[in-house]
Design a protein around this motif. Structure first.
Motif: not given
Length: 294
Positions: A36-46, A51-55, A102-108
């Protein structure tokens, strides 16, 4: 972090049973796991936009968090960056996620806006093939992707290389395609979930031959999930472009013949056959896999 190298294959309706009976799997005992997998993202789909996927994945009594990055390849074969680790739950390990390159370049602040977006639930039947320095995990996934009240079926086989040369994945897939109706698929479960959630598919541009093959593959993935005949027309057109003479990368008559035969097969309803899969695999193996994948 590890590079995940896998060949993704979409299966016809009768293919799972044909796969289980295939001589290549004779003597191998599979394991069964419900995932069973739940995928996460921001509401805007950032993350999807990058082209990253977090689950979060529930496997038995373990909870695993996975981040995958943009894929490179084509014709079903992909290489992606992957980070996976066990977490206590029930939610995301944001502190661990923040440490990944990959998260280092993203807004915290992005981390605080992550929410569940869609889910997948499937049974995974796994065989391990190990011989002569080769180690491949064959994972048959049967289940569904859910976004709100919508759902689409999962029926795919993933050949993941654990040790050996990537060319072995092509050889194995071609052997399976002798009896199993399958085809290369370039669309991840995460990208399919995003399309289901967003209500639409976008086809990649086709210019060099590998890009036309990628476009055809994504169009067939869209056809499988939507049932809309327009996507079959798009795939047929992409194969026809591959069959056109005049491009140095298509000087091989057998390559053009395979592309032409694939386009013609898509004029029928029962197009996904072992012969279709073998031809598509031959094209995928011979064209350079150098496109960006979702």
């Amino acid at each position: 972090m590890a590079d995940e190298i896998e060949l993704k294959l979409a299966l016809g309706a009768e293919a799972p049973e044909a796969l289980r009976r295939h001589p290549r799997l004779a003597g191998l005992v599979p394991t069964l796991t419900r995932l069973g997998n739940t995928y996460y993202d921001t509401p805007e789909g950032e993350l999807e936009g990058a082209r990253m996927a977090l689950r979060l994945r529930r496997a038995g009594d373990r909870l695993l968090q996975t981040l995958k990055t943009r894929g490179q390849g084509g014709g079903g074969l992909s290489t992606r960056g992957e980070w996976e680790w066990e977490v206590p739950g029930p939610g995301l390990d944001l502190a661990g996620l923040a440490t990944l390159p990959p998260m280092a370049e993203r807004d915290p602040a992005l981390l605080e806006r992550l929410v569940p977006r869609f889910a997948t639930d499937f049974m995974r039947e796994t065989w391990w093939l190990e011989e002569d320095g080769l180690s491949v995990e064959l994972a048959l996934d049967l289940g569904e992707i859910r976004a709100g009240e919508q759902a689409v079926a999962i029926r795919e086989l993933e050949l993941e290389l654990k040790a050996g040369e990537p060319a072995a994945l092509w050889s194995l897939a071609e052997t399976l395609a002798e009896d199993v109706a399958l085809r290369p698929s370039d669309t991840s479960k995460a990208a399919r979930g995003g399309a289901l959630l967003g209500g639409g598919w976008t086809l990649p541009e086709g210019t060099p031959p590998a890009a036309w093959l990628h476009r055809a593959s994504v169009a067939l993935d869209a056809l499988a999930d939507t049932g809309q005949p327009a996507w079959r027309d798009e795939a047929r057109e992409a194969f026809q472009r591959l069959a056109d003479p005049g491009d140095d990368a298509r000087d091989d008559d057998s390559l053009r013949d395979d592309a032409r035969a694939l386009a013609e097969a898509l004029e029928t309803e029962a197009w996904l056959t072992p012969a279709f899969g073998r031809r598509m695999l031959r094209l995928a193996r011979r064209l350079p896999g150098d496109v960006d994948l979702a």
